[in-house]
Design a protein around this motif. Structure first.
Motif, PDB file in Angstrom:
ATOM      1  N   LEU A  40      -6.087  -2.701   2.666  1.00 52.50           N
ATOM      2  CA  LEU A  40      -5.369  -3.709   1.874  1.00 52.50           C
ATOM      3  C   LEU A  40      -5.833  -3.752   0.422  1.00 52.50           C
ATOM      4  CD1 LEU A  40      -4.861  -6.745   4.306  1.00 52.50           C
ATOM      5  CD2 LEU A  40      -3.121  -5.227   3.349  1.00 52.50           C
ATOM      6  N   PRO A  41      -7.152  -3.648   0.141  1.00 55.16           N
ATOM      7  CA  PRO A  41      -7.551  -3.609  -1.273  1.00 55.16           C
ATOM      8  C   PRO A  41      -6.924  -2.438  -2.035  1.00 55.16           C
ATOM      9  CG  PRO A  41      -9.447  -4.104   0.106  1.00 55.16           C
ATOM     10  CD  PRO A  41      -8.327  -3.716   1.026  1.00 55.16           C
ATOM     11  N   GLN A  42      -6.824  -1.276  -1.386  1.00 54.70           N
ATOM     12  CA  GLN A  42      -6.179  -0.131  -2.021  1.00 54.70           C
ATOM     13  C   GLN A  42      -4.701  -0.406  -2.281  1.00 54.70           C
ATOM     14  OE1 GLN A  42      -6.963   3.874  -0.474  1.00 54.70           O
ATOM     15  NE2 GLN A  42      -8.593   3.034   0.803  1.00 54.70           N
ATOM     16  N   LEU A  43      -4.054  -1.017  -1.303  1.00 58.21           N
ATOM     17  CA  LEU A  43      -2.635  -1.357  -1.464  1.00 58.21           C
ATOM     18  C   LEU A  43      -2.449  -2.372  -2.590  1.00 58.21           C
ATOM     19  CD1 LEU A  43      -1.697  -1.519   2.302  1.00 58.21           C
ATOM     20  CD2 LEU A  43      -0.531  -0.084   0.620  1.00 58.21           C
ATOM     21  N   SER A  44      -3.343  -3.347  -2.660  1.00 58.85           N
ATOM     22  CA  SER A  44      -3.252  -4.358  -3.725  1.00 58.85           C
ATOM     23  C   SER A  44      -3.408  -3.709  -5.092  1.00 58.85           C
ATOM     24  CB  SER A  44      -4.325  -5.434  -3.526  1.00 58.85           C
ATOM     25  OG  SER A  44      -4.099  -6.157  -2.340  1.00 58.85           O
ATOM     26  N   ALA A  45      -4.345  -2.776  -5.200  1.00 58.94           N
ATOM     27  CA  ALA A  45      -4.548  -2.087  -6.478  1.00 58.94           C
ATOM     28  C   ALA A  45      -3.345  -1.204  -6.820  1.00 58.94           C
ATOM     29  CB  ALA A  45      -5.828  -1.245  -6.408  1.00 58.94           C
ATOM     30  N   HIS A  46      -2.795  -0.532  -5.821  1.00 59.03           N
ATOM     31  CA  HIS A  46      -1.668   0.371  -6.059  1.00 59.03           C
ATOM     32  C   HIS A  46      -0.430  -0.388  -6.525  1.00 59.03           C
ATOM     33  CE1 HIS A  46       0.665   4.078  -5.505  1.00 59.03           C
ATOM     34  NE2 HIS A  46       1.611   3.317  -4.966  1.00 59.03           N
ATOM     35  N   VAL A  57       1.690  -7.981  -0.574  1.00 58.36           N
ATOM     36  CA  VAL A  57       0.819  -6.993   0.068  1.00 58.36           C
ATOM     37  C   VAL A  57       0.211  -7.540   1.359  1.00 58.36           C
ATOM     38  CG1 VAL A  57      -1.328  -5.688  -0.156  1.00 58.36           C
ATOM     39  CG2 VAL A  57       0.359  -5.641  -2.003  1.00 58.36           C
ATOM     40  N   PRO A  58      -0.341  -8.766   1.383  1.00 59.42           N
ATOM     41  CA  PRO A  58      -0.830  -9.287   2.670  1.00 59.42           C
ATOM     42  C   PRO A  58       0.263  -9.407   3.729  1.00 59.42           C
ATOM     43  CG  PRO A  58      -1.757 -10.543   0.854  1.00 59.42           C
ATOM     44  CD  PRO A  58      -0.712  -9.658   0.264  1.00 59.42           C
ATOM     45  N   MET A  59       1.515  -9.549   3.294  1.00 56.99           N
ATOM     46  CA  MET A  59       2.611  -9.637   4.251  1.00 56.99           C
ATOM     47  C   MET A  59       2.805  -8.326   5.021  1.00 56.99           C
ATOM     48  SD  MET A  59       3.747 -12.674   4.275  1.00 56.99           S
ATOM     49  CE  MET A  59       5.334 -12.536   5.095  1.00 56.99           C
ATOM     50  N   ILE A  60       2.269  -7.229   4.498  1.00 59.74           N
ATOM     51  CA  ILE A  60       2.334  -5.959   5.233  1.00 59.74           C
ATOM     52  C   ILE A  60       1.644  -6.113   6.581  1.00 59.74           C
ATOM     53  CG2 ILE A  60       1.568  -3.551   5.222  1.00 59.74           C
ATOM     54  CD1 ILE A  60       1.866  -3.564   2.190  1.00 59.74           C
ATOM     55  N   VAL A  61       0.589  -6.921   6.641  1.00 57.36           N
ATOM     56  CA  VAL A  61      -0.115  -7.187   7.895  1.00 57.36           C
ATOM     57  C   VAL A  61       0.552  -8.317   8.673  1.00 57.36           C
ATOM     58  CG1 VAL A  61      -2.283  -7.976   8.908  1.00 57.36           C
ATOM     59  CG2 VAL A  61      -2.302  -6.328   7.027  1.00 57.36           C
ATOM     60  N   ALA A  62       1.022  -9.344   7.981  1.00 56.69           N
ATOM     61  CA  ALA A  62       1.530 -10.546   8.648  1.00 56.69           C
ATOM     62  C   ALA A  62       2.931 -10.386   9.231  1.00 56.69           C
ATOM     63  CB  ALA A  62       1.517 -11.723   7.671  1.00 56.69           C
ATOM     64  N   LEU A  63       3.776  -9.570   8.612  1.00 53.70           N
ATOM     65  CA  LEU A  63       5.177  -9.472   9.047  1.00 53.70           C
ATOM     66  C   LEU A  63       5.358  -9.036  10.496  1.00 53.70           C
ATOM     67  CD1 LEU A  63       7.114  -8.102   5.928  1.00 53.70           C
ATOM     68  CD2 LEU A  63       7.465 -10.286   7.100  1.00 53.70           C
ATOM     69  N   ILE A 161      -9.679  -1.075  13.628  1.00 52.75           N
ATOM     70  CA  ILE A 161     -10.205  -1.447  12.312  1.00 52.75           C
ATOM     71  C   ILE A 161     -11.131  -0.352  11.785  1.00 52.75           C
ATOM     72  CG2 ILE A 161     -11.741  -3.049  11.100  1.00 52.75           C
ATOM     73  CD1 ILE A 161     -10.593  -5.290  12.830  1.00 52.75           C
ATOM     74  N   ALA A 162     -12.034   0.131  12.653  1.00 48.31           N
ATOM     75  CA  ALA A 162     -12.941   1.206  12.245  1.00 48.31           C
ATOM     76  C   ALA A 162     -12.174   2.482  11.904  1.00 48.31           C
ATOM     77  CB  ALA A 162     -13.950   1.483  13.354  1.00 48.31           C
ATOM     78  N   LEU A 163     -11.150   2.802  12.695  1.00 46.28           N
ATOM     79  CA  LEU A 163     -10.357   3.999  12.450  1.00 46.28           C
ATOM     80  C   LEU A 163      -9.583   3.886  11.143  1.00 46.28           C
ATOM     81  CD1 LEU A 163      -9.344   6.728  13.526  1.00 46.28           C
ATOM     82  CD2 LEU A 163      -7.546   5.483  14.754  1.00 46.28           C
ATOM     83  N   GLY A 164      -9.005   2.704  10.909  1.00 48.17           N
ATOM     84  CA  GLY A 164      -8.290   2.497   9.650  1.00 48.17           C
ATOM     85  C   GLY A 164      -9.195   2.635   8.447  1.00 48.17           C
ATOM     86  N   GLY A 165     -10.433   2.121   8.573  1.00 49.23           N
ATOM     87  CA  GLY A 165     -11.381   2.249   7.473  1.00 49.23           C
ATOM     88  C   GLY A 165     -11.781   3.689   7.221  1.00 49.23           C
ATOM     89  N   ALA A 166     -11.978   4.438   8.319  1.00 48.11           N
ATOM     90  CA  ALA A 166     -12.372   5.841   8.167  1.00 48.11           C
ATOM     91  C   ALA A 166     -11.248   6.666   7.545  1.00 48.11           C
ATOM     92  CB  ALA A 166     -12.763   6.418   9.526  1.00 48.11           C
ATOM     93  N   LEU A 167     -10.037   6.472   8.032  1.00 47.96           N
ATOM     94  CA  LEU A 167      -8.899   7.234   7.510  1.00 47.96           C
ATOM     95  C   LEU A 167      -8.527   6.795   6.104  1.00 47.96           C
ATOM     96  CD1 LEU A 167      -6.624   7.383  10.683  1.00 47.96           C
ATOM     97  CD2 LEU A 167      -8.036   9.208   9.718  1.00 47.96           C
ATOM     98  N   GLY A 168      -8.859   5.540   5.765  1.00 50.28           N
ATOM     99  CA  GLY A 168      -8.547   5.032   4.432  1.00 50.28           C
ATOM    100  C   GLY A 168      -9.261   5.777   3.333  1.00 50.28           C
TER     101      GLY A 168
END
Length: 413
Positions: A40-46, A57-63, A161-168
């Motif tokens: 999400l921080p990367q998405l916010s910056a982008h 951007v947070p709505m990407i998770v909430a929707l 969460i760990a996988l998303g962080g690693a792939l991020g």
């Protein structure tokens, strides 16, 4: 896998393979909720230059969670009209397509649209997987798989969460490719799952046309489920803010992550013990589960500092691990085959609507009461009230009665 029957159709016996597939499918909504939180921080910056990005951007998770709540009742209607297996297979394939779409998208609007479609698919997947667990398994096996649903999805959240962080590390596009896992699961689902039928041999559509949704029996239970979804996510969403408020540095992610992990394991422990406790208490376990949530949330409020947050989070999370499968047992597992798809859809909508409300209501309470800790304490008081109400409700003779259909025969294919 099949045996002879006195009727003209075969009787399928569900086993470990079917249970694993349905538990894996139940993890798809968790995948949608947590996989991309580390980027999400990367998405916010982008998308920083995009108007309204701080909200969008947070709505990407909430929707997805919102649209699970909105669409699950319709998924339940479809389940009872066209059948379980066809809807599940279609939803799994479409989920892979729309889930991976942001991996090659650059526009925020297009990504948000894809997330809406992800939520719609998740509504169908969660509804069907839960309905099939209740269809395929009975008595203590059913309880074990309902408990396993809580355990597996809770542990999966940590892994995702760990996988998303690693792939991020490869950029914010990369984690979205993980959604393609639903295509991998759809293949064995096609071969190993079957369309259940009522004990009479009627199909889902034939049976549902003769049975209305039992609103008088489930209406109040669905309201309790909304509250259960709300309390289930209080610790998950707010524990990091509670720790910071108790004096932990915001950048001390090691401590914050460790406490969140311990709370997650406590939720899993509650789920693991559900089958054993339910054997003695059945849905009468529900007020105990809400009571444990209440104790944990009140400890966070009353006991100052980090020790209070840690102890309270563990107790409340253990209660949450009992709440989820017990609510399922109370609302869904006592339904007949003909109404099960629709009731499961309504239950799924109620629980995820509670999840969607959690940050909103906690934010309102914190602003009104002057602090997050006090807001959590008030939720604990509300949980006490719900524990008392469910204590009364689950003492009624009809609270734990299973439909006569299941007592007569197993659903068949």
């Amino acid at each position: 896998m099949t045996s002879a029957s006195t009727t003209t159709h075969r009787i399928h016996r569900a086993g470990t393979a079917q249970g694993i597939l349905l538990l894996a499918g139940s993890c798809m909504p968790v995948l949608g909720s947590v996989l991309i939180t580390p980027v999400l921080p990367q998405l916010s910056a982008h998308f920083a230059a995009t108007p309204g990005s701080e909200v969008l951007v947070p709505m990407i998770v909430a929707l997805p969670a919102l649209f699970i709540a909105l669409m699950a009742p319709f998924a339940g209607q479809i389940v009872d009209r066209v059948g379980r297996k066809p809807l599940l297979l279609v939803a799994m394939v479409v989920y892979a397509l729309v889930g991976t779409a942001p991996a090659w998208m650059e526009g925020l609007t297009e990504i948000l649209v894809s997330r809406v479609l992800v939520g719609i698919c998740e509504a169908a997947i969660m509804t069907v997987c839960t309905a099939l667990i209740v269809d395929y398994f009975h008595d203590q096996r059913r309880n074990r798989y309902l408990a396993a649903q809580t355990v597996v999805t809770t542990l999966a959240a940590t892994v995702f969460i760990a996988l998303g962080g690693a792939l991020g590390g490869g950029g914010w596009h990369t984690p979205f490719w993980v959604y393609a896992v639903s295509l991998v699961l759809a293949i064995p689902m096609f071969f190993l799952l079957w369309e259940p039928r009522a004990a009479s041999g009627a199909s889902a559509r034939e049976a549902s046309e003769r049975v209305a949704v039992p609103w008088r029996r489930i209406g109040a239970r669905l309201l309790v489920t909304v509250f259960g979804g709300f309390t289930f996510y209080v610790v998950i969403i707010e524990v990091s803010y509670l720790l910071v408020g108790a004096g932990v540095a915001a950048d001390d992610t090691a401590v914050i992550g460790a406490v969140a992990a311990v709370a997650s394991l406590a939720t899993a422990a509650g789920g693991i013990l559900f089958a054993t406790l339910a054997r003695r208490l059945d849905v009468r376990l529900l007020p105990i589960a809400f009571g444990l949530q209440a104790v944990g949330l009140l400890v966070i409020w009353i006991v100052p500092g980090v020790p209070g947050v840690v102890a309270g989070a563990i107790v409340a999370s253990f209660g949450s691990g009992l709440v989820l499968p017990t609510l399922l047992r109370w609302v869904v597992a006592t339904t007949t085959f003909a109404e099960r798809g629709r009731v499961t859809g309504l239950w799924t909508a109620s629980f995820f609507f509670g999840q969607f409300l959690t940050p909103i209501l906690i934010g309102i309470l914190a602003a009104a009461l002057g602090g997050l800790t006090t807001a959590v304490g008030v939720v604990g008081v509300a949980a006490v009230a719900v524990a008392v109400a469910t204590f009364v409700a689950t003492r009624r003779p009809d609270a734990v009665a299973s439909p006569s259909e299941d007592a007569r025969a197993r659903e068949t294919a």
